[in-house]
Write a protein that holds these residues in place. Sequence first.
Motif, PDB file in Angstrom:
ATOM      1  N   LEU A 171       0.825  -1.202   0.000  1.00 56.91           N
ATOM      2  CA  LEU A 171       0.000   0.000   0.000  1.00 56.91           C
ATOM      3  C   LEU A 171       0.864   1.260   0.000  1.00 56.91           C
ATOM      4  O   LEU A 171       0.558   2.237  -0.699  1.00 56.91           O
ATOM      5  CB  LEU A 171      -0.937  -0.009   1.213  1.00 56.91           C
ATOM      6  CG  LEU A 171      -2.072  -1.041   1.176  1.00 56.91           C
ATOM      7  CD1 LEU A 171      -2.866  -1.022   2.479  1.00 56.91           C
ATOM      8  CD2 LEU A 171      -2.992  -0.781  -0.012  1.00 56.91           C
ATOM      9  N   ASN A 172       1.933   1.252   0.768  1.00 58.84           N
ATOM     10  CA  ASN A 172       2.817   2.415   0.787  1.00 58.84           C
ATOM     11  C   ASN A 172       3.544   2.600  -0.547  1.00 58.84           C
ATOM     12  O   ASN A 172       3.764   3.729  -0.990  1.00 58.84           O
ATOM     13  CB  ASN A 172       3.837   2.284   1.921  1.00 58.84           C
ATOM     14  CG  ASN A 172       3.267   2.724   3.257  1.00 58.84           C
ATOM     15  OD1 ASN A 172       3.250   3.907   3.587  1.00 58.84           O
ATOM     16  ND2 ASN A 172       2.776   1.758   4.032  1.00 58.84           N
ATOM     17  N   ALA A 173       3.929   1.478  -1.175  1.00 58.18           N
ATOM     18  CA  ALA A 173       4.574   1.577  -2.488  1.00 58.18           C
ATOM     19  C   ALA A 173       3.627   2.206  -3.507  1.00 58.18           C
ATOM     20  O   ALA A 173       4.025   3.069  -4.307  1.00 58.18           O
ATOM     21  CB  ALA A 173       5.022   0.189  -2.951  1.00 58.18           C
ATOM     22  N   LEU A 174       2.361   1.765  -3.481  1.00 53.42           N
ATOM     23  CA  LEU A 174       1.386   2.370  -4.386  1.00 53.42           C
ATOM     24  C   LEU A 174       1.164   3.834  -4.043  1.00 53.42           C
ATOM     25  O   LEU A 174       1.063   4.694  -4.931  1.00 53.42           O
ATOM     26  CB  LEU A 174       0.070   1.601  -4.310  1.00 53.42           C
ATOM     27  CG  LEU A 174       0.095   0.171  -4.880  1.00 53.42           C
ATOM     28  CD1 LEU A 174      -1.232  -0.531  -4.606  1.00 53.42           C
ATOM     29  CD2 LEU A 174       0.383   0.200  -6.379  1.00 53.42           C
ATOM     30  N   PHE A 175       1.072   4.132  -2.766  1.00 50.26           N
ATOM     31  CA  PHE A 175       0.830   5.487  -2.302  1.00 50.26           C
ATOM     32  C   PHE A 175       1.927   6.440  -2.805  1.00 50.26           C
ATOM     33  O   PHE A 175       1.654   7.453  -3.452  1.00 50.26           O
ATOM     34  CB  PHE A 175       0.767   5.472  -0.765  1.00 50.26           C
ATOM     35  CG  PHE A 175       0.596   6.815  -0.135  1.00 50.26           C
ATOM     36  CD1 PHE A 175      -0.659   7.385  -0.023  1.00 50.26           C
ATOM     37  CD2 PHE A 175       1.692   7.497   0.381  1.00 50.26           C
ATOM     38  CE1 PHE A 175      -0.807   8.628   0.581  1.00 50.26           C
ATOM     39  CE2 PHE A 175       1.543   8.729   0.978  1.00 50.26           C
ATOM     40  CZ  PHE A 175       0.289   9.297   1.082  1.00 50.26           C
ATOM     41  N   PHE A 176       3.181   6.094  -2.541  1.00 47.45           N
ATOM     42  CA  PHE A 176       4.288   6.959  -2.947  1.00 47.45           C
ATOM     43  C   PHE A 176       4.549   6.882  -4.452  1.00 47.45           C
ATOM     44  O   PHE A 176       4.936   7.883  -5.073  1.00 47.45           O
ATOM     45  CB  PHE A 176       5.552   6.576  -2.183  1.00 47.45           C
ATOM     46  CG  PHE A 176       5.474   6.865  -0.713  1.00 47.45           C
ATOM     47  CD1 PHE A 176       5.301   8.158  -0.251  1.00 47.45           C
ATOM     48  CD2 PHE A 176       5.551   5.834   0.221  1.00 47.45           C
ATOM     49  CE1 PHE A 176       5.229   8.431   1.108  1.00 47.45           C
ATOM     50  CE2 PHE A 176       5.479   6.094   1.570  1.00 47.45           C
ATOM     51  CZ  PHE A 176       5.307   7.388   2.026  1.00 47.45           C
ATOM     52  N   GLY A 177       4.320   5.715  -5.038  1.00 42.61           N
ATOM     53  CA  GLY A 177       4.529   5.570  -6.482  1.00 42.61           C
ATOM     54  C   GLY A 177       3.593   6.444  -7.287  1.00 42.61           C
ATOM     55  O   GLY A 177       4.001   7.116  -8.250  1.00 42.61           O
ATOM     56  N   PHE A 178       2.315   6.471  -6.901  1.00 42.31           N
ATOM     57  CA  PHE A 178       1.359   7.316  -7.614  1.00 42.31           C
ATOM     58  C   PHE A 178       1.698   8.791  -7.433  1.00 42.31           C
ATOM     59  O   PHE A 178       1.592   9.582  -8.389  1.00 42.31           O
ATOM     60  CB  PHE A 178      -0.059   7.035  -7.132  1.00 42.31           C
ATOM     61  CG  PHE A 178      -0.685   5.841  -7.788  1.00 42.31           C
ATOM     62  CD1 PHE A 178      -0.865   5.793  -9.162  1.00 42.31           C
ATOM     63  CD2 PHE A 178      -1.095   4.748  -7.032  1.00 42.31           C
ATOM     64  CE1 PHE A 178      -1.440   4.695  -9.776  1.00 42.31           C
ATOM     65  CE2 PHE A 178      -1.660   3.637  -7.643  1.00 42.31           C
ATOM     66  CZ  PHE A 178      -1.840   3.605  -9.020  1.00 42.31           C
ATOM     67  N   ALA A 179       2.096   9.189  -6.219  1.00 44.57           N
ATOM     68  CA  ALA A 179       2.451  10.589  -5.997  1.00 44.57           C
ATOM     69  C   ALA A 179       3.644  10.990  -6.864  1.00 44.57           C
ATOM     70  O   ALA A 179       3.665  12.078  -7.463  1.00 44.57           O
ATOM     71  CB  ALA A 179       2.760  10.817  -4.520  1.00 44.57           C
TER      72      ALA A 179
END
Length: 424
Positions: A171-179
């Motif tokens: 979830l954090n990877a997706l969170f920071f990746g999208f940003a």
Amino acid sequence: MSVEAAAWRRPGPTAKQRRNDVLVGVAVAALAQLNLMLATSAGLLPLGDPPSRPEQIAWTLVITLPLAVRRRWPAAVAIVISVAFIAAQIRRSPEQQVTQGALSAAIYTLGAWSRDRLRARWVRIAIIVAMFAWLGIAVGLSVPDVPADAFPDAAGPLEPLLAAVASGVLLNALFFGFAYFFGETAWTSARRRHQVEVQGQELRRLAAEAGERAVMGERVRIARELHDVVAHHVSVMGVQASATRRVMDRDPAKARTALAAVEQSARTAVDELRRMLNLLRSTGADERPDGSGVDRLDDLVGNARDAGLTATLGVYGDPVPLPDSLSQAAYRIVQEAVTNTLKHANASAIDVRVRYHAAELEIDVTDDGRGAPPGAPAGLGLGLIGMRERVAAHDGTLETHSRSSGGYRVRVRFPLAESQAVAV
């Protein structure tokens, strides 16, 4: 990234965008306070015992209010929010949802608005690495305190604790990746809009230059047509009027004949001017007005004869149909040659010859006048310039020179199309 893209610097936010940032920052801070109240009221304390109420409020304000200047100082805002976010988690501040959104907005803004791309990249990477490092530390510190029955409903193939950690990392990877990704996309989109604007300005500039060149070309064309139409007939009228003045007293009949020729030349000039003006108003610039083709060269020779010259016209070979533009060009060149002979050559005879060869049309005009003065620059007059333009437009060749036996020669060769050459 190309050198041009790396050199581009996105302009700073406008006054309206800065005002909007202030409103967004205040609104997000207010939303964070509301969510903090709801979380504590519901007893949602994911990190354990929270600090005092004033400290909780302070952490949410420190994390969210910097968004009010996010586009003015994107790197500083991202660093402040990320440091405050980790510090708030260390202090077990219960508000998580809105502050995570503020962190995401800060990373996005750094990617979308930072003018220093290298610094923006490394600051974002450092923030993301720090966040994952903190996640690892937090997981490492909390694992010993996890009771054995913490996952009573676990039924998957993985260990429950491992699955929970993997879920948090994903979830954090997706969170920071999208940003990160959407920040880069926004910056690229802004750069492309800038390129489109620059290209649009360049196209408008080129269009304006093309318009100016077209106007200048049209002026030159009009000047050439006026010169060709007016100069010939005025020259003929001048020669005939001079002859009339000399014979008026001793031979009135010849004077009347010369005056009639002057009158006819004036009418012809007016008719040709009218036809030329109609042509210039029309859309087809290469259409030829009536009376200006090789089939009317005998009129030019007749004018020269009326002006007192011994004028002859010879046509050799089998005539073939010519394009109107080529026929008009040949007519205008002969017209200019006859005009120059009448005005400058002090000649007594002029000979015009049209030769239809297998693959070209040749026009040869000679006179027995004084020719060009020695050392005079060739081809500087408007008439000769017009000749060269007409010849060049049809891929022909032009010769203009004094003859060794006396007089002057104008010879033009126009290539004929393959279909016309076959017809010869």
